[in-house]
Enzyme design. Structure first.
Site, PDB file in Angstrom:
ATOM      1  N   LYS A 152      33.495  29.957  33.199  1.00 49.24           N
ATOM      2  CA  LYS A 152      33.821  30.402  34.558  1.00 49.24           C
ATOM      3  C   LYS A 152      32.582  30.151  35.401  1.00 49.24           C
ATOM      4  O   LYS A 152      31.515  30.718  35.144  1.00 49.24           O
ATOM      5  CB  LYS A 152      34.186  31.893  34.525  1.00 49.24           C
TER       6      LYS A 152
ATOM      7  N   HIS B  75      46.560  29.875  31.593  1.00 51.17           N
ATOM      8  CA  HIS B  75      45.598  30.708  32.314  1.00 51.17           C
ATOM      9  C   HIS B  75      45.633  32.139  31.771  1.00 51.17           C
ATOM     10  O   HIS B  75      46.594  32.554  31.156  1.00 51.17           O
ATOM     11  CB  HIS B  75      46.004  30.682  33.794  1.00 51.17           C
TER      12      HIS B  75
END
Ligand code: GKR
Ligand code: MG
Length: 436
Positions: free
Chosen positions: A195, A331
């Site tokens: 991330k 996701h």
């Protein structure tokens, strides 16, 4: 068989101080656990987004759900569409994180339907004595691969200070490699996601390069700054990471909008760089898929049963991606074992799944797990379909009660990473898209 009761449990679970372009995770993540019971005494469960908005939308389906045959999901979906007030989201409208899937009011119908659909499929599985993946048409794999989901973070384990944090502060390349080593040691993951959108892009490039040199070309890498980069920056990161993101890696939502992503892809391809682009921000529904393909903006679509409208919609998406020549991955947001099982069952029943699924599961704790028997185990980064009927999950009602108690005691009712960032890191912080 008819559904005789719908029970909603709002819970809070500890979440470490993870960073993203949205800001900082609050010490608590919110989830809603849905329990449906039938007149034959079968209980089906699901787990979905938490806080007031998602709960209010589920509450608004009560009259349609109670009395319904759990097999009749298409009719239920159609009736839901006709119900205008299925909607009432929290006052104040969009939160700062409205682009996070599940936080977008436009996801409301799909995320609400999904929560009911998954609990009904759990009931159906239990009624026929088969795992949910078999109810969905059968599995193509018994074990579903997930990826290591690395975050830059501050030290600490979230919650009220009673949660331990094994990863410490992670705000540079070296500590991210350490975080990854520890996570892989425990879970055995064979793909890695970082991330990003948190540090200067040069530092995030370093992180990916260090990961590549530590784990080598057999471990695919993906980087996801959640739209924090301009087209220009996305192109230069794509160039810098040409090698590191090859061999099954991808660039996820580097910049806002399909048009921006299309330009990034066009400019990278013109330079001979074939890194695929993935999305869970620009592509969140079926109409986006065709547009993304036409613009050549996205080569890998990130599914998610929670906001794409349930397990069957993810199967349709998988088929559509295959037909259109696109890849599909999955996701994730903060979640416990019930969601993990829903994700695992549908991924097992999707022939076209081209990359390991994302999961936030390593960031949650045994202390908060609501599944009887405790947290699910990963082996070589994969989760096995339990040899049990339905999702294969029984709730631990004491743990569930503790989760509800935590929810009642805290003030959070909606995710707001920007507010957390202002409270704990930088008083004037605002989300900027693009930031770099
Ligand atoms: O948990 O901060 C986060 C993530 O950024 C999450 O909100 C995103 O929805 O994981 C997600 C993603 O892949 O974009
Ligand atoms: Mg993403």
């Amino acid at each position: 068989m008819r559904i005789s009761s719908l029970r909603l449990h709002s819970i809070a679970i500890a979440d470490p101080p993870l960073r993203s372009s949205y800001g900082l995770h609050a010490p608590w993540a919110l989830r809603t656990v849905v329990e449906l019971t039938t007149d034959e005494g079968i209980t089906g469960v699901s787990e979905t987004y938490g806080g007031e908005g998602p709960r209010a939308a589920l509450e608004a389906t009560r009259e349609l759900v109670v009395g319904m045959d759990p097999f009749q999901l298409a009719g239920f979906n159609a009736r839901m569409s006709q119900q205008a007030d299925l909607a009432a989201d929290v006052p104040g409208g969009r939160s700062q994180t409205w682009l996070v899937p599940g936080e977008n009011p436009l996801d409301r119908h799909n995320r609400t339907f999904a929560a009911i659909e998954i609990a009904c499929l759990d009931i159906i599985g239990k009624a026929v004595g088969r795992p949910v993946c078999d109810v969905l048409g059968g599995r193509v794999r018994d074990r579903v691969p997930f990826s290591a989901y690395l975050f830059y973070k501050h030290a600490g384990g979230g919650g009220n200070g009673q949660y331990t944090d094994k990863y410490g502060e992670v705000l540079d390349a070296q500590s991210a490699v350490r975080e990854c080593r520890d996570m892989i040691k425990e879970y055995g993951f064979r793909e890695i996601k970082l991330k990003a959108g948190v540090l200067d892009p040069a530092l995030e490039i370093d992180t990916i390069r260090e990961l590549r040199s530590e784990f080598g070309p057999t471990v695919p890498l993906r980087i996801d700054p959640n739209c924090a980069w301009s087209v220009e920056t996305s192109v230069s990161v794509g160039e810098a990471l040409k090698e590191a993101l090859s061999d099954g890696g991808y660039l996820e939502d580097p910049c806002p909008d399909l048009s921006g992503m299309s330009e990034v892809r066009r400019r990278l391809v013109a330079k001979g760089i074939d890194t695929p682009m993935a999305s869970n921000v620009a592509v969140t529904g079926f109409p986006d898929v065709a547009r993304a393909r036409d613009l050549e903006a996205v080569q890998i679509v990130l599914s998610d049963p929670h906001y794409w409208g349930g397990l069957r919609q993810v199967q349709y998406l998988s088929h559509l991606c295959q037909v259109l020549g696109l890849g599909m991955s999955m996701h994730s947001n903060s979640h416990l074992g019930v969601s993990l099982m829903a994700m695992t069952h549908v991924a097992a029943a999707c022939p076209h799944l081209t990359h390991a699924c994302d999961t936030h599961y390593p960031w949650q704790t045994e202390q908060d797990e609501i599944v009887a028997g405790g947290r699910f185990r990963f082996e070589d980064g994969a989760v096995e379909i339990p040899e049990k009927a339905g999702l294969g999950v029984d709730l631990d009602y004491d743990q569930l009660a503790r989760g509800c108690e935590r929810y009642r005691k805290i003030e959070f009712r909606k995710r707001d990473d920007e507010a957390e960032m202002r409270k704990h890191v930088a008083p004037n912080w605002t989300r900027m898209i693009p930031r770099w």
